[in-house]
Design a protein around this motif. Structure first.
Motif, PDB file in Angstrom:
ATOM      1  N   THR A 268      37.984  36.430  47.062  1.00 46.99           N
ATOM      2  CA  THR A 268      37.615  37.692  47.724  1.00 46.99           C
ATOM      3  C   THR A 268      36.385  37.532  48.625  1.00 46.99           C
ATOM      4  O   THR A 268      35.932  38.502  49.224  1.00 46.99           O
ATOM      5  CB  THR A 268      37.329  38.803  46.684  1.00 46.99           C
ATOM      6  OG1 THR A 268      36.245  38.365  45.845  1.00 46.99           O
ATOM      7  CG2 THR A 268      38.553  39.103  45.844  1.00 46.99           C
ATOM      8  N   CYS A 304      38.727  32.919  39.657  1.00 48.37           N
ATOM      9  CA  CYS A 304      37.306  33.246  39.807  1.00 48.37           C
ATOM     10  C   CYS A 304      36.926  34.458  38.944  1.00 48.37           C
ATOM     11  O   CYS A 304      37.639  35.461  38.922  1.00 48.37           O
ATOM     12  CB  CYS A 304      37.023  33.528  41.278  1.00 48.37           C
ATOM     13  SG  CYS A 304      35.304  33.892  41.602  1.00 48.37           S
ATOM     14  N   CYS A 306      33.885  36.001  39.373  1.00 45.56           N
ATOM     15  CA  CYS A 306      32.792  36.746  39.999  1.00 45.56           C
ATOM     16  C   CYS A 306      33.132  38.239  39.876  1.00 45.56           C
ATOM     17  O   CYS A 306      34.313  38.589  39.696  1.00 45.56           O
ATOM     18  CB  CYS A 306      32.604  36.316  41.446  1.00 45.56           C
ATOM     19  SG  CYS A 306      33.764  37.080  42.594  1.00 45.56           S
ATOM     20  N   CYS A 309      36.186  39.434  42.207  1.00 46.28           N
ATOM     21  CA  CYS A 309      37.506  38.893  41.868  1.00 46.28           C
ATOM     22  C   CYS A 309      37.948  39.441  40.505  1.00 46.28           C
ATOM     23  O   CYS A 309      39.103  39.856  40.335  1.00 46.28           O
ATOM     24  CB  CYS A 309      37.482  37.370  41.810  1.00 46.28           C
ATOM     25  SG  CYS A 309      37.298  36.575  43.424  1.00 46.28           S
TER      26      CYS A 309
HETATM   27 ZN   LIG Z   1      35.336  35.459  43.274  1.00 42.11          ZN
END
Ligand SMILES: [Zn+2]
Length: 610
Positions: A268, A304, A306, A309
């Motif tokens: 993303t 991912c 994060c 995401c």
């Molecule tokens: Zn990410």
């Protein structure tokens, strides 16, 4: 009373079918017999004299020249006659085979949209017409006429052809339109990457060693090959960790501890999308004719974590959400410049499921991978695989470009006998009924190392053109045409293999990586198959057929060698090992395990067991 009588008759008939052999032919027959309406008799040649001319447009395209030259060559081979090719500026005569868009084609033809690969064959008066779609259609039409109507075969990529020899050739053409649903028809065996074989057999390989095999020329309709190395698992190539990880770890996935690692991308991150797009455009500049390009995750089930995401994937219920965010960005950015290009990605491992709301862009293709189900049991809703069946159906509902990725050999023992032809046929039909635009059967792609490889390439190729064909009839066509006098023995081997598959059935479990002491191969199997092998070698009428038989039975030798000297006795084991060495070295069979050139290691292991 009468009704009961009929019921008992049906029961008797059914039991007879259950116990009858599947491979019943006792000689070669044409399994590709065309289905269209038969016209009147056409006398193409009489006592080695051609009675027909081949006509092409005066300003013929390369594919019209190629298709007419091939037709002339093979008709000449069949009849011993010389079939001339003339331009349509010549005066029209009654007996002509018109190839392509000549001025002979009547108004209103083609009568349907032949798309890129479809063809139409029809008869008007004494004339025969072959028309083709915009890409390989015309060559497909000519080869359909030769294969289906006239019984020619190009069984393997080593030129094992079967051309009937008839000095007086008379036949009734079957008028028909044939447009394949599958744009990608990829058996994906080493032997199927050979362009001439692919052209004659109407397959479209998507990968294969370009230096070894070359490619199908664009002027003959081109191929569907991905540019190197953009076939699959391309994140690492498009945004290499070596180049970016140190300076920009935020381009890469965050693991569950909050640390950035280079196993996947942070999908993303807008900067990632821009870099990936730039890399894709750079490759396309060099190969603008490309039709398929993969933007897909590295081959590891990680995503991912994060905040962006993670939240997106949680809300959407699948890691395919962040993946599609990136892939759609790239697809939208290249769409205008490359309108014929499809960006493909993977529904596989953690991205197998459809996201709740995010949808693939119209130029995104979903390669849905069949890696979570049994390879002995076909993909049918009533069987053990309903979850996977639902997943394919759901992707089919959100994507008009579905490409099936099937798995058809045992990657731990690639040469192992694998009686899954009926499953493959059912799977092809299942994917086609879910509107798939392509099918690829991941097989042995590093060397010609699959059991029954040549047969599998040919039969799968035919199924991909027309999934309704009968797989067992296709197999018999191949065996009787390819093994000559040894065919009855090879058929017997096919029959015992098939019986084993049906005997283990659903007990076989969900694995493709079975060992050689599994349920499929009890000691009687090796004994029976070895006996059949000896017989086939006796029956084979010449050196080439003996070679084909030997190559076929490498699979059985492999099972015996893996099972050990206990099964057939030490003496037999030693002689089998000697034969195995000789044949596999001669035939350059190297990869008995995926990504492992392990022939000599195996020979050493088996030698130590004596
Ligand atoms: Zn990410």
């Amino acid at each position: 009373m009468r009704k009961c009588y009929i019921v008992s008759f049906v029961v008797i008939l059914c039991s007879a079918i259950t116990f009858a052999k599947t491979f019943q032919w006792s000689e070669w027959k044409n399994s590709l017999e065309p289905q269209g309406i038969r016209g009147k008799d056409v006398l193409l040649a009489e006592s080695k004299q051609a009675r027909y001319k081949i006509v092409i447009p005066e300003k013929a395209s390369p594919i019209e020249i190629k298709a007419s030259a091939d037709l002339s060559q093979w008709l000449g081979d069949i009849t011993g006659a010389s079939f001339v090719v003339v331009p349509d500026s010549y005066q029209s005569v009654e007996r002509e085979i018109s190839v392509g868009a000549t001025n002979r084609v009547p108004e209103g033809y083609p009568s349907e949209d032949l798309k890129t690969h479809g063809y139409q064959i029809f008869q008007k008066g004494d004339k025969i017409f072959v028309l083709g779609g915009t890409k390989r259609g015309l060559l497909n039409g000519v080869y359909a006429l030769l294969e289906e109507d006239l019984g020619c075969r190009w069984y393997d990529s080593e030129d094992a052809k079967m051309i009937p020899k008839i000095s007086t050739l008379k036949f009734k053409p079957a008028s028909r339109v044939s447009v394949p649903q599958l744009q990608v028809r990829d058996p994906f065996y080493y032997s199927s990457f050979e362009p001439t074989w692919a052209l004659r057999n109407r397959t479209t390989y998507t990968n294969g060693d370009r230096n070894r095999f070359g490619v199908i020329p664009a002027e003959y309709g081109g191929g569907m090959r991905y540019p190197d190395p953009m076939f699959v698992h391309t994140y690492n190539f498009l945004l290499p960790p070596k180049k970016y990880f140190e300076s920009n770890p935020e381009y890469f996935m965050m693991d569950d501890t909050g640390k950035r690692i280079d196993k996947q991308l942070c999908e993303t991150n807008p900067e990632v999308a821009r870099i990936v797009t730039r890399a894709v455009l750079e490759i396309l500049e060099k190969s603008p004719e490309t039709q398929l390009f993969s933007v897909s995750k590295n081959d590891i089930s990680l995503a991912c974590s994060c905040p962006n995401c993670k939240q997106l994937n949680q809300e959407e219920g699948s890691n395919s959400a962040s993946m599609l965010t990136l892939v759609n960005y790239v697809a939208n950015a290249v769409k205008d410049k490359y309108p014929n290009l499809t960006i493909t990605t993977l529904a596989y491992l953690d991205t197998i499921k459809v996201p709740r709301t995010i949808r693939p862009a119209s130029n995104v293709g979903i390669r849905v991978c069949n890696d979570m189900v049994s390879w002995v049991n076909p993909l049918k809703p009533a069987r053990k695989v309903p979850e996977y069946v639902d997943i394919v159906t759901q992707w089919s509902g959100v994507s008009k470009k579905l490409y099936a990725w099937d798995y058809t050999v045992n990657y731990s023992h690639q040469i192992a006998p694998f009686p899954n032809m009926e499953v493959i046929a059912d799977n092809v039909r299942f994917f086609v009924s879910n509107n798939a635009q392509g099918y690829m059967s991941q097989a042995t792609y590093e060397s010609p190392c699959a059991g029954r490889e040549q047969m599998r390439c040919w039969v799968i190729g035919k199924l991909l053109w027309d999934p309704q064909r009968d797989v067992n009839e296709l197999m018999q066509d191949f065996v009787w045409g390819y093994y000559g006098a040894a065919a009855p023995a090879v058929i017997e081997y096919y029959e015992i293999l098939r019986e084993r598959a049906h005997a283990v059935g659903e007990d076989f479990g969900n694995t493709i990586r079975y060992e050689m002491d599994c349920l499929l191969f009890p000691s009687e199997f090796v004994k029976d198959a070895s006996r059949i092998f000896e017989n086939a070698m006796q029956l084979a009428e010449n050196k080439e057929i003996r070679r084909r038989v030997e190559r076929e039975f490498i699979s059985v030798m492999y099972v015996e060698l893996e099972q050990g000297p206990e099964v057939m006795g030490a003496q037999h084991y030693i002689s089998t090992l000697e034969k195995f060495k000789e044949i596999t070295r001669r035939e350059n069979l190297d990869y008995f395990r995926e990504a492992s050139k392990n022939r000599e290691t195996l020979i050493e292991k088996w030698t130590n067991r004596i």
